[in-house]
Design a protein around this motif. Structure first.
Motif, PDB file in Angstrom:
ATOM      1  N   TYR A 272      57.952 141.338   3.630  1.00 41.79           N
ATOM      2  CA  TYR A 272      57.887 139.888   3.458  1.00 41.79           C
ATOM      3  C   TYR A 272      59.139 139.282   4.061  1.00 41.79           C
ATOM      4  O   TYR A 272      60.235 139.821   3.909  1.00 41.79           O
ATOM      5  N   ARG A 273      58.946 138.165   4.748  1.00 44.66           N
ATOM      6  CA  ARG A 273      60.096 137.452   5.317  1.00 44.66           C
ATOM      7  C   ARG A 273      59.875 135.960   5.126  1.00 44.66           C
ATOM      8  O   ARG A 273      58.775 135.456   5.311  1.00 44.66           O
ATOM      9  N   PHE A 274      60.953 135.266   4.736  1.00 46.04           N
ATOM     10  CA  PHE A 274      60.883 133.819   4.570  1.00 46.04           C
ATOM     11  C   PHE A 274      62.107 133.195   5.220  1.00 46.04           C
ATOM     12  O   PHE A 274      63.236 133.478   4.831  1.00 46.04           O
ATOM     13  N   ASP A 275      61.885 132.345   6.223  1.00 50.31           N
ATOM     14  CA  ASP A 275      62.962 131.689   6.959  1.00 50.31           C
ATOM     15  C   ASP A 275      62.942 130.195   6.690  1.00 50.31           C
ATOM     16  O   ASP A 275      61.876 129.586   6.598  1.00 50.31           O
ATOM     17  N   VAL A 276      64.129 129.600   6.582  1.00 52.72           N
ATOM     18  CA  VAL A 276      64.259 128.149   6.445  1.00 52.72           C
ATOM     19  C   VAL A 276      65.224 127.662   7.510  1.00 52.72           C
ATOM     20  O   VAL A 276      66.343 128.172   7.631  1.00 52.72           O
ATOM     21  N   SER A 277      64.772 126.685   8.313  1.00 57.31           N
ATOM     22  CA  SER A 277      65.630 126.157   9.379  1.00 57.31           C
ATOM     23  C   SER A 277      65.100 124.802   9.825  1.00 57.31           C
ATOM     24  O   SER A 277      63.882 124.600   9.887  1.00 57.31           O
ATOM     25  N   SER A 278      65.991 123.899  10.151  1.00 56.83           N
ATOM     26  CA  SER A 278      65.578 122.601  10.677  1.00 56.83           C
ATOM     27  C   SER A 278      64.961 122.733  12.062  1.00 56.83           C
ATOM     28  O   SER A 278      64.295 121.813  12.535  1.00 56.83           O
ATOM     29  N   VAL A 279      65.146 123.863  12.734  1.00 55.11           N
ATOM     30  CA  VAL A 279      64.600 124.046  14.073  1.00 55.11           C
ATOM     31  C   VAL A 279      63.083 124.005  14.052  1.00 55.11           C
ATOM     32  O   VAL A 279      62.447 123.587  15.015  1.00 55.11           O
ATOM     33  N   PHE A 280      62.452 124.401  12.913  1.00 60.67           N
ATOM     34  CA  PHE A 280      61.001 124.345  12.832  1.00 60.67           C
ATOM     35  C   PHE A 280      60.525 122.911  12.891  1.00 60.67           C
ATOM     36  O   PHE A 280      59.526 122.610  13.523  1.00 60.67           O
ATOM     37  N   ASP A 281      61.241 122.008  12.221  1.00 62.84           N
ATOM     38  CA  ASP A 281      60.880 120.591  12.271  1.00 62.84           C
ATOM     39  C   ASP A 281      61.057 120.037  13.669  1.00 62.84           C
ATOM     40  O   ASP A 281      60.255 119.265  14.162  1.00 62.84           O
ATOM     41  N   GLU A 282      62.153 120.435  14.327  1.00 63.50           N
ATOM     42  CA  GLU A 282      62.420 119.930  15.668  1.00 63.50           C
ATOM     43  C   GLU A 282      61.337 120.366  16.639  1.00 63.50           C
ATOM     44  O   GLU A 282      60.900 119.614  17.506  1.00 63.50           O
ATOM     45  N   ASP A 283      60.855 121.593  16.471  1.00 61.62           N
ATOM     46  CA  ASP A 283      59.822 122.098  17.363  1.00 61.62           C
ATOM     47  C   ASP A 283      58.465 121.465  17.097  1.00 61.62           C
ATOM     48  O   ASP A 283      57.719 121.131  18.007  1.00 61.62           O
ATOM     49  N   ASP A 284      58.142 121.285  15.793  1.00 57.76           N
ATOM     50  CA  ASP A 284      56.788 120.904  15.430  1.00 57.76           C
ATOM     51  C   ASP A 284      56.598 119.427  15.149  1.00 57.76           C
ATOM     52  O   ASP A 284      55.517 118.896  15.334  1.00 57.76           O
ATOM     53  N   PHE A 285      57.672 118.745  14.668  1.00 58.19           N
ATOM     54  CA  PHE A 285      57.491 117.380  14.206  1.00 58.19           C
ATOM     55  C   PHE A 285      58.493 116.408  14.806  1.00 58.19           C
ATOM     56  O   PHE A 285      58.723 115.336  14.275  1.00 58.19           O
ATOM     57  N   GLY A 286      59.142 116.763  15.876  1.00 57.75           N
ATOM     58  CA  GLY A 286      60.028 115.820  16.546  1.00 57.75           C
ATOM     59  C   GLY A 286      61.276 115.529  15.757  1.00 57.75           C
ATOM     60  O   GLY A 286      62.165 116.347  15.664  1.00 57.75           O
ATOM     61  N   ASP A 287      61.345 114.347  15.136  1.00 54.87           N
ATOM     62  CA  ASP A 287      62.558 113.904  14.460  1.00 54.87           C
ATOM     63  C   ASP A 287      62.509 114.077  12.959  1.00 54.87           C
ATOM     64  O   ASP A 287      63.217 113.408  12.234  1.00 54.87           O
TER      65      ASP A 287
END
Length: 222
Positions: free
Chosen positions: A189-204
């Motif tokens: 199991y792996r769980f990652d948290v990063s603002s980069v996911f928002d930047e990639d998927d949802f812009g701002d």
């Protein structure tokens, strides 16, 4: 997010309808699958994951509610699981990054701790490094994670890996290099948290997004 920027009820409803359509598409692809690596199933899985993630975010922003399920996003960064089918031992690897954004708040918290401890220096810590030593020496990592703003900290990226092992290592075996022996093929199991996911998927988007990697022995990631 301000009230003016919140999604409308119609947008949330539309996102829910998109999840329903993606579920139907995924089931149809599975029913017609031609093999374990059918590209139509893979594509339908990704569409469903994206739709569910978008709906979950809009639901939270509009109604402060979440869905009771989680669809892992496509991620080819890990190889297929190759560990034991019946693990007899587990290792939990965690990394959390923080930025010190309010040094004075951190110092105040550290001095409050030392004021309660008669064995500490009367004046308490005077620098950031010393204050961090006091705070992290007093509180467990999970408590700091839940109260980080109180200590003048801002969360950065974090990751959690659950790995399977045949047996527990000998006492003290890995203490000198605790993360060096992590085997990607044994991650359950792996769980990652990063603002980069928002930047990639949802812009701002401002909120941080997690990517879960639940796995079962013998299965590859989608």
């Amino acid at each position: 997010m301000s009230d003016a920027a919140q999604p409308t009820a119609a947008e949330v409803r539309a996102a829910a309808e998109a999840v329903k359509a993606a579920l139907d598409r995924h089931l149809a692809a599975v029913e017609r699958r031609t093999g374990d690596d059918d590209p139509a199933v893979y594509e339908a899985f990704n569409v469903l994951a994206t739709a569910a993630e978008a709906y979950d975010e809009l639901l939270y922003e509009r109604y402060d509610e979440v869905t009771p399920f989680e669809i892992p996003g496509a991620d080819d960064s890990l190889p297929p699981y190759a560990g034991p089918d019946e693990p007899r031992a587990l290792s939990l690897l965690i990394r959390r990054d923080y930025a010190v954004v309010e040094p004075q708040r951190l110092l105040a918290q550290a001095r409050r701790i030392t004021d309660l401890d008669p064995d500490e220096d009367e004046d308490g810590p005077t620098g950031t490094a010393a204050a961090l030593g006091v705070v992290f020496g007093e509180y467990e990592a999970d408590e700091i994670a839940s109260r980080h703003k109180e200590f003048g900290l801002e969360e950065g990226d974090s990751t959690l890996w659950l790995t399977a092992a045949d047996d527990l290592p000998d006492p003290g075996e890995w203490l000198a290099a605790p993360f060096e022996q992590a085997d990607p093929e044994r991650i359950l199991y792996r769980f990652d948290v990063s603002s980069v996911f928002d930047e990639d998927d949802f812009g701002d988007a401002d909120e941080e997004e997690g990517t879960a990697r639940p796995r079962t022995p013998g299965s590859a990631s989608a």
